[in-house]
Design a protein around this motif. Sequence first.
Motif, PDB file in Angstrom:
ATOM      1  N   MET A  35       0.821  -1.266   0.151  1.00  0.00           N
ATOM      2  CA  MET A  35       0.032   0.063   0.105  1.00  0.00           C
ATOM      3  C   MET A  35       0.947   1.289   0.072  1.00  0.00           C
ATOM      4  SD  MET A  35      -2.902  -1.021  -0.172  1.00  0.00           S
ATOM      5  CE  MET A  35      -3.859   0.360   0.047  1.00  0.00           C
ATOM      6  N   SER A  36       2.217   1.002   0.103  1.00  0.00           N
ATOM      7  CA  SER A  36       3.036   2.417   0.301  1.00  0.00           C
ATOM      8  C   SER A  36       3.772   2.474  -1.021  1.00  0.00           C
ATOM      9  CB  SER A  36       4.066   2.386   1.160  1.00  0.00           C
ATOM     10  OG  SER A  36       4.868   1.158   1.220  1.00  0.00           O
ATOM     11  N   HIS A 107      -2.421  -3.095   6.143  1.00  0.00           N
ATOM     12  CA  HIS A 107      -2.313  -1.672   5.257  1.00  0.00           C
ATOM     13  C   HIS A 107      -1.981  -0.349   6.240  1.00  0.00           C
ATOM     14  CE1 HIS A 107      -3.454  -4.511   1.995  1.00  0.00           C
ATOM     15  NE2 HIS A 107      -4.831  -4.302   2.202  1.00  0.00           N
ATOM     16  N   THR A 108      -2.237  -0.422   7.396  1.00  0.00           N
ATOM     17  CA  THR A 108      -1.793   0.579   8.355  1.00  0.00           C
ATOM     18  C   THR A 108      -0.704  -0.085   9.077  1.00  0.00           C
ATOM     19  OG1 THR A 108      -4.135   1.316   8.589  1.00  0.00           O
ATOM     20  CG2 THR A 108      -2.589   2.021  10.203  1.00  0.00           C
ATOM     21  N   CYS A 126       2.161   4.412   6.762  1.00  0.00           N
ATOM     22  CA  CYS A 126       0.793   4.362   5.786  1.00  0.00           C
ATOM     23  C   CYS A 126      -0.108   4.061   6.705  1.00  0.00           C
ATOM     24  CB  CYS A 126       1.062   2.700   4.899  1.00  0.00           C
ATOM     25  SG  CYS A 126      -0.091   2.557   3.923  1.00  0.00           S
ATOM     26  N   GLU A 127      -1.368   5.046   6.213  1.00  0.00           N
ATOM     27  CA  GLU A 127      -2.734   4.798   6.892  1.00  0.00           C
ATOM     28  C   GLU A 127      -3.648   4.539   5.852  1.00  0.00           C
ATOM     29  OE1 GLU A 127      -5.845   4.863   9.519  1.00  0.00           O
ATOM     30  OE2 GLU A 127      -3.617   4.765  10.122  1.00  0.00           O
ATOM     31  N   TYR A 128      -4.507   3.455   5.843  1.00  0.00           N
ATOM     32  CA  TYR A 128      -5.293   3.093   4.873  1.00  0.00           C
ATOM     33  C   TYR A 128      -6.857   2.953   5.707  1.00  0.00           C
ATOM     34  CZ  TYR A 128      -7.940   0.875   1.087  1.00  0.00           C
ATOM     35  OH  TYR A 128      -8.796   0.541   0.134  1.00  0.00           O
ATOM     36  N   HIS A 130     -10.351   1.367   5.279  1.00  0.00           N
ATOM     37  CA  HIS A 130     -10.854   0.432   4.407  1.00  0.00           C
ATOM     38  C   HIS A 130     -12.012   0.738   3.814  1.00  0.00           C
ATOM     39  CE1 HIS A 130     -11.927  -3.393   3.046  1.00  0.00           C
ATOM     40  NE2 HIS A 130     -12.715  -3.697   3.979  1.00  0.00           N
ATOM     41  N   GLY A 135      -6.313   6.210   1.109  1.00  0.00           N
ATOM     42  CA  GLY A 135      -5.101   6.028   1.974  1.00  0.00           C
ATOM     43  C   GLY A 135      -4.017   7.075   1.717  1.00  0.00           C
ATOM     44  N   ARG A 159      -3.664   7.899  -2.202  1.00  0.00           N
ATOM     45  CA  ARG A 159      -4.223   6.694  -3.180  1.00  0.00           C
ATOM     46  C   ARG A 159      -5.615   6.500  -2.879  1.00  0.00           C
ATOM     47  NH1 ARG A 159      -0.761   1.984  -2.777  1.00  0.00           N
ATOM     48  NH2 ARG A 159      -2.316   0.988  -4.087  1.00  0.00           N
ATOM     49  N   TYR A 160      -6.202   6.008  -3.876  1.00  0.00           N
ATOM     50  CA  TYR A 160      -7.568   5.277  -3.635  1.00  0.00           C
ATOM     51  C   TYR A 160      -7.422   3.950  -4.164  1.00  0.00           C
ATOM     52  CZ  TYR A 160     -12.448   4.213  -4.778  1.00  0.00           C
ATOM     53  OH  TYR A 160     -13.628   3.491  -4.703  1.00  0.00           O
ATOM     54  N   SER A 166      -7.755   1.669  -8.946  1.00  0.00           N
ATOM     55  CA  SER A 166      -6.591   2.055  -8.256  1.00  0.00           C
ATOM     56  C   SER A 166      -6.086   3.347  -8.714  1.00  0.00           C
ATOM     57  CB  SER A 166      -5.638   1.085  -7.529  1.00  0.00           C
ATOM     58  OG  SER A 166      -4.720   1.606  -6.926  1.00  0.00           O
TER      59      SER A 166
END
Length: 415
Positions: A35-36, A107-108, A126-128, A130, A135, A159-160, A166
């Motif tokens: 996710m990063s 993802h976080t 990283c913070e997402y 859900h 994120g 990001r989405y 994505s």
Amino acid sequence: MWKWLFPPPPPPPPPPMVLVPPIFDYPPLADRTRMSVPAYDVLFGKMALHYLFQEYFENDRQFSAKIMIKPMADSHVDLVATISGHVRSEKEGNAVFRWQRDLCNPHTFLEISASTSEQMLLLKLCEYHHRSGFGIFSILPLLLENRRNTHDYGMIGLRYGSECLSIGTTLAPISLHGDFPINIWAVRRVGKLTVGAQYKADAFGRELANSYNWNWAIGYGLASTSPLMPSFNFGLEFAKGSQMVASFYQHIVVQRRVKNPFELNQVVGITNYIDLGFELNRRFNRNESQNLDKVSFQLAASWQANKNILLKGKLGPSISSLVFAFKSWWKPSFTFSISAGYDRSSGKTSYGFGIRVEDLRDASYERADPNYVMLTSSKEHLAGGVLKNWETRPIFQADADSGNHDKRRPMGNII
């Protein structure tokens, strides 16, 4: 007396079972931080092919040692440390400390990386979210003496992500060459078809209109949220304005009959995992004054026979390599690997070896037990077919169908 005259019928024999070994290395460490990085860099089979082509293949007289530890007192943190290099020269080492807020959602997270080769500390956050699909992540180099390019001053990404889309961008708060943003990507999935585009700014700060900074890819395949389900992917990428990459990856889940004296009599088969990968890279000549036409390829295959043994082979334009890896599932688990490569152009044979210590997961054969609730089915529905049709069907079959194998795998509903 009645029980003596009319004894109860004997209990039915236990049902036959097919063993389900854990995946040798699952999930890959790179999968935890996907996710990063742009989704374009991990889709189209790229992550799976990188693992198939690179993992356990050591260079000539090279060795690597890796230790992966998760403290028993706090399962939210873990440490991965690696030492690698030539057997007679200076060694390189790096370590990654990771904190993960939710064990079921990787993802976080927060990561702190240290490396002797680059002589710096790297902080990754990283913070997402859900539910919304949005994120944010940041990569901050710390304690770096010489900051020569934009990446050395840190990056921030937005990001989405959803099941079929994505999009995102990576921004540079401090830009040296006017390359702001430094990365943009968009990936769309429709059924089994995936298309994507990515812009990357290079060290020369080229503009968005320059074709050398754009990559385009299209893929067709069946993704899988579990390693117990087969998957495949065909990919075609046009990169950097002069490079065409065609790739294929397939993950096969098969069953074979087995007679193991150390197992119970009702165990009639075992599940195997076979991975196949091919990549063809062609560079086109866009400048008549330079000879840039070049074709390279690599073909690889791996076979996990059981929970302890993994065999891999790789074939390239001039070098062929083989790997044998043995894993002991103690607490912690140990993995020993040895690789051999043969250079056909020079006739030279090279060897490398590696050792790993892992304490990130608990894994064993899955089997039926009325007193134990398993995360994975024991594939009892396949055992009958293995016995009944043994003489009429080939030794391998690919009708595996099961649920999630590892609760640490990233959620499959995010592209």
